[in-house]
Every structure is written in structure tokens, then in C-alpha cells.
Design an enzyme around this catalytic site. Structure first.
Site, PDB file in Angstrom:
ATOM      1  CE  LYS A 118     120.217 -12.306 121.460  1.00  0.00           C
ATOM      2  NZ  LYS A 118     119.425 -13.299 122.192  1.00  0.00           N
ATOM      3  CE  LYS A 199     124.470 -35.756 113.125  1.00  0.00           C
ATOM      4  NZ  LYS A 199     125.475 -35.248 113.935  1.00  0.00           N
ATOM      5  CE  LYS A 202     115.384 -33.444 121.591  1.00  0.00           C
ATOM      6  NZ  LYS A 202     115.300 -33.743 123.030  1.00  0.00           N
TER       7      LYS A 202
END
Ligand code: TRP
Length: 330
Positions: A118, A199, A202
Site C-alpha cells: 500500500k 471449506k 467464518k
């Protein structure tokens, strides 16, 4: 018996990927080891800054492991933050940890790399908690004389660093001061497919949470993505996500029967999902009930964790004492 240690990060919303990939294999350790489990709540502080959320995550994870079968009478189960010796040992270990070693830690390197891409300052957004994470983790492990730390591949570097640090201490004061831990890499743990076939994780938002009410569990299972084969068409169990999940929850006889129904044709995906729901709910209903009971009485839950800390602290104190004596501080 050798000692095993498992650190549990208090991230909320346990799902069936955690259940088969982490919780069940970790609970198996009680057969072979003097097993110790702790909630790594100070590690969580690096990233979780919402007090109410952190508090409920800690309780949820503790209740989840207890509901899944962790027996606090047979093992030692405590919160990291209840053991002040963790921090004494961390400070002492810092003196034996090369900064260069920390520079090579994967999580830190990834953060630096991201900043470079960045065009930011290399250390932008990096706190000392992240930078020294491996030392705190080494203290978690070494404090409890752990012989074996069962971990996924992503954590192996942390165990190697704990070994390096413990060896540096022993090299200075003698081999008997700290126990050097070994990693037990869990290779054969189940990879649980999520609702979309990737898979279960979360971060993909494709999970089946462990403790959702029955109705919601059924709804989620009905949402599993399938192909457009008609009811009549014979289907292949091996390549079916539904079947992969079914295998985790069923007996080999049940698996043979369902595989036969797949291959015969005449069974639609809706029916396969109903079968899946039946076996999932059969296994999870009692776990869910226990969880709901435990979480309903947080005072009792806190007492269980406090009793675990009582058992843990003398062990921790002995390690710190050995080190302090060896170093000339006591
Ligand atoms: N770093 C581990 C994870 O991300 C959690 C952890 C902290 C741990 N301290 C530990 C694991 C000590 C094993 C031993 O999952």
C-alpha cells in the site's frame, strides 16, 4: 503421563468446522495426555476491542468446549488472563528472544508486506501485541511444562519459536530450567465443507453454527448449494457436499444406505438434505442443550473457570520460581 496444552482463541460463533477440525480432536487428547486447555483471551486483545463482544466470546467459547465434552474435573481448564505468571514469564522470556526472530514471524511479516504494497510505513497498524505474539505464546506453553502442543500447520512456526526461546534459557542456566515443547501437527483432521462447497470458514460466511436452534439448523442445511440434477437421476455420493457432511455425523451402515439411494436415482437433493439434517440434529441436539444450560448460568461458568485457574496457578508459579532462581532474581 505427558502433558499436552491447547490454546483456544475466543472467537465467537463456533461452527461445525471447528467442532470436527479442532474441538473433537483436542478433546481426544485426554486419553493419552495430562491435558490442559486455556482460553487465550489476552491474545484476543490484539484485535478485539469491543468489551461486550470480547466478554461474550470468552463465555461462549468456554461454554462451547464444556458442552462438547471437556471435563473440567479431569483436565485443567482456565483463562490465560487469570494466570499472572504468564506475564512474569513473558517478560523474562523477552530477554532471551532475538528481535530478529520476531521479525521473521509470519503474521508480522504479512502485516509489513501488506503495508509495503500500500506504500505505507512498514509498521503502520502493527502493535507490540502483534509483534511479540510469539513470546506470549511461548510463555503460555512453557509455563505449564507442556510436552506436546497439538496445532494446525499455521501455528508450527510459533512452536519452533517457543523451542528456540526455551533452549536459549536452558543454554544459559542449564537444561533443567524450562521444558522444551514439541509440536504435534494435526494432519488428518477433517476438512468440513461449508454451505457453498468451499471449506467451512467464518471468513467465507458459509458456516453451520454449532448452537443454532433446530429450526434454523434445518433452514441452513436446506440452503446447501447443489447441482441441478433431477430427482430421477442417479447421483454421485463421492462428489456431493451433502454426503461429505453426512459422513461426519453417521455410522458406516447409514453411509452405505444413503450412498445406495444416491446411486439408484429417485432421491432428490431435498431428501438428501432431510437425511443430513436428521443426523446432524441427532448429534448436535444434546450438545446444544448442554450449551444453553451452561450459558444461562454465567456465574456457575465463571466459577468453573476460576476453579481451573486455582489448579493452574501452582504449576505456573513453580516454573516462574525455577527460572527466577536460575537467573539470580530469587
Ligand atoms: N495462536 C493460537 C491460535 O491462533 C492460539 C494460542 C495462543 C495457542 N497461545 C497458545 C495455541 C499456546 C497453543 C498453545 O490458534
Amino acid at each position: 503421563m505427558k502433558i499436552s496444552l491447547t490454546g483456544i482463541k475466543p472467537t465467537g460463533n463456533l461452527h461445525i468446522g471447528n467442532y470436527f477440525g479442532a474441538i473433537k480432536p483436542a478433546l481426544e487428547l485426554t486419553r493419552e495426555y495430562d491435558a490442559r486447555y486455556f482460553i487465550a483471551d489476552y491474545h484476543a486483545l490484539n484485535t478485539m476491542r469491543d468489551p461486550a463482544e470480547l466478554k461474550s466470546c470468552i463465555r461462549e467459547v468456554a461454554a462451547g468446549w464444556l458442552a462438547a465434552g471437556l471435563d473440567p474435573e479431569k483436565v485443567i481448564f482456565y483463562r490465560q488472563s487469570s494466570i499472572p505468571e504468564v506475564f512474569e514469564l513473558t517478560t523474562m522470556l523477552m530477554a532471551f528472544t532475538a528481535k530478529g526472530l520476531m521479525n521473521r514471524a509470519h503474521a508480522y511479516k504479512a502485516a509489513v508486506q501488506e503495508n509495503a504494497e500500500k506504500g505505507d510505513d512498514p509498521d503502520a497498524g502493527v502493535n507490540m501485541g502483534l509483534f511479540t505474539y510469539p513470546v506470549l505464546m511461548a510463555a503460555d506453553i512453557i509455563l505449564f511444562d507442556s510436552d506436546v502442543v497439538p496445532v494446525g500447520k499455521d501455528q508450527v512456526q510459533h512452536i519452533e519459536m517457543a523451542q528456540d526461546i526455551a533452549q536459549a534459557v536452558n543454554h544459559t542456566y542449564g537444561e533443567e530450567v524450562l521444558k522444551v515443547p514439541q509440536a504435534a501437527v494435526q494432519e488428518d483432521v477433517a476438512v468440513v465443507p461449508g454451505l457453498d462447497g468451499r471449506k467451512m470458514s467464518k471468513s467465507y460466511n458459509n458456516t453451520i453454527p454449532l448452537f443454532v436452534p433446530e429450526k434454523q439448523l434445518r433452514k441452513l442445511i436446506m440452503r446447501i448449494v447443489t447441482n441441478s440434477q433431477t430427482v430421477e437421476e442417479p447421483k454421485d455420493p463421492v462428489s456431493s457436499q451433502i454426503f461429505l457432511l453426512y459422513k461426519l455425523f453417521s455410522t458406516s451402515g447409514e453411509q452405505r444406505d444413503l450412498a445406495a439411494r444416491y446411486r439408484e436415482g429417485g432421491m432428490g437433493w431435498g431428501d438428501a438434505k432431510e437425511e443430513l439434517f436428521r443426523v446432524v440434529n441427532r448429534e448436535l441436539a444434546p450438545v446444544r442443550d448442554r450449551f444453553n444450560n451452561i450459558i444461562a448460568d454465567t456465574a456457575a461458568l465463571d466459577r468453573v473457570l476460576a476453579a481451573g485457574a486455582e489448579k493452574a496457578r501452582p504449576i505456573a508459579a513453580a516454573t516462574v520460581k525455577r527460572f527466577r532462581k536460575a537467573a539470580g532474581i530469587e
